[in-house]
Design an enzyme around this catalytic site. Sequence first.
Site: not given
Ligand code: C6P
Length: 424
Positions: A141, A221
Site C-alpha cells: 500500500h 488487512q
Molecule cells: N487501505 C483500502 O481500501 P490507514 O488509512 O492508515 O488506516 O491505512 C492505510 C493502509 C495501510 N496498509 C494497508 C495494507 C491498507 O490496506 C491500508 C488502508 C484501505 O484498501 C484504504 S486505502
Amino acid sequence: MNARQADLGRATAADRSAEPFDLERIRADFPILRQQVHGKPLVYLDNAASSQMPQPVIDRLVRYQTTQHANIHRGVHLLSELATSEYEAARCTLQGFLNAAQAREVIFTSGTTDAINLVMHGHGRKFIRSGDEIILTTMEHHANIVPWQMLAEETGATIRVVPLLDTGELCLDAYAALFNARTRFVGVTHVSNALGSINPVKAMIATAHAHGVPVLVDGAQAVPHMPVDVQDLDCDFYVFSGHKLCGPTGIGVLYGKAALLEAMQPFKGGGDMILSVSFGGTVYNTIPHKFEAGTPPIAAAIGLGAAVDYLGTIGLPAIARHEHALLQQATAQLGALPGVRLVGTARRKAAVLSFVLDGVHPHDVGTLLDQEGIAVRTGHHCAQPLMTRLKLPATVRASFAFYNSPAEVDALVAGVRAVQKVFA
Ligand code: C6P
C-alpha cells in the site's frame, strides 16, 4: 499492565471459536446493516477500506463519553484516574490480541499510516544512511512505500522491490537474492489490500533476520481476518488500524520490540512524552509514552479495546472459516461468469476479491452496483505500483467481513450480471 489482563486479551482473540457461528445474531449487532441504500438493502462489501462497528463497541464509546471522560496521565482526580486506567487497560487488551511480550511494546497511533511514518522517522532516520538499502514489495500500500521514499530521498538510501508472480504471490527466491551487506530494513504487507494474497511473513522475517535486518509488517488487512502472534512471527514492528477491525477511526497500533522502540528517536514532541523539560534540555519518557505526545485519542483507544473484546466473543479462527467460505463462493460464482477476470489467485488469500469486467471500467461497475445497494471499492486501492505491474488502471474489489452472508455474495454476483447486461 498485568499478566491477567494480557491473558484475557489473548483468550478473547483466538480461543472461543468452539462457540457456534451464529450469523443472524452477529448481524443483529451491527445497526448500520439494517439500512437501505437507494431503496435496496445495504450489502456492505467494502470492509477492507473500513469495517462497521457493532453495538457493544458503540455502547462502550457512549459509556466512556457519558461517565468516564477526562484527560489521562495528568489529573489526580477520580475521573482522570479512571480514564487513565481504561486507556491503559485497552493497551493490555491489544497486547493480548497480538500476544506481545509486554504492554509497553504497544504504541497507540492514529492508524497504520501514522505508525509506519513513526517507524520511518524514529528508526529509519536514525539508522539508515546513504547507500543503504530498504526492501519493499510490489504489492505494498502507498502507506508502506511513500514514507520510505521520503527517507531514501533524504538520506540517499535505495529502495529494492520484491517482484510479483502472475498469481499475485511474491517471488521469494528474488526476495532472498535482494539481501546484501547494505540491506538495513524490510517492509512487507501481511495481506495485500488489493489482491487478498497472504504473504509468508514468518519465513520472510526469518530470511531478513539471518542477515541481521529488522522487518516491519503492515498488518492492516491481516488482523481483522486471522489470529496474529507477533512473538511467533518474530517481527520487529507490526502495524494496523482500528477502523478495519470494527473499531473507531483515528486509532491504530504500532507494535515494536521493546529494545528497538527504546533505541528509536521520538517523532513528535510535546506533553506526556517527557520526564522533564528545561531550556537546557529534555529527558524523554519511557516507552510507550515516548511516542504518544499530547492528548491521545483516548475514547478511540478504549473503543478499539472493546472491538478486540467483541471479536474475541466470536473468535478469529471462526471468523477466518466463515470469510474463507464466502471467498470461495464468490470466487467460484464470479469466476464462472463469462467476461469476468479475477485478479489475484494466490494459494493463500484473505477475504478480498478483485476483478475486472471485459469492456466496462471498474468505476462504472462500482457506480451501478451502488445503485443496487452494494458497496464495493473501485480504483487502484492505493497500490499503484501493483496496478502498474498488473497492467491495470483499476479493479473492482469486494472485501468481506464475518458479518457478510452467502446471500450477499449472491447479490454481488447478480449485480455484476446486471452490469454486464447494461453494457452488452
Ligand atoms: N487501505 C483500502 O481500501 P490507514 O488509512 O492508515 O488506516 O491505512 C492505510 C493502509 C495501510 N496498509 C494497508 C495494507 C491498507 O490496506 C491500508 C488502508 C484501505 O484498501 C484504504 S486505502
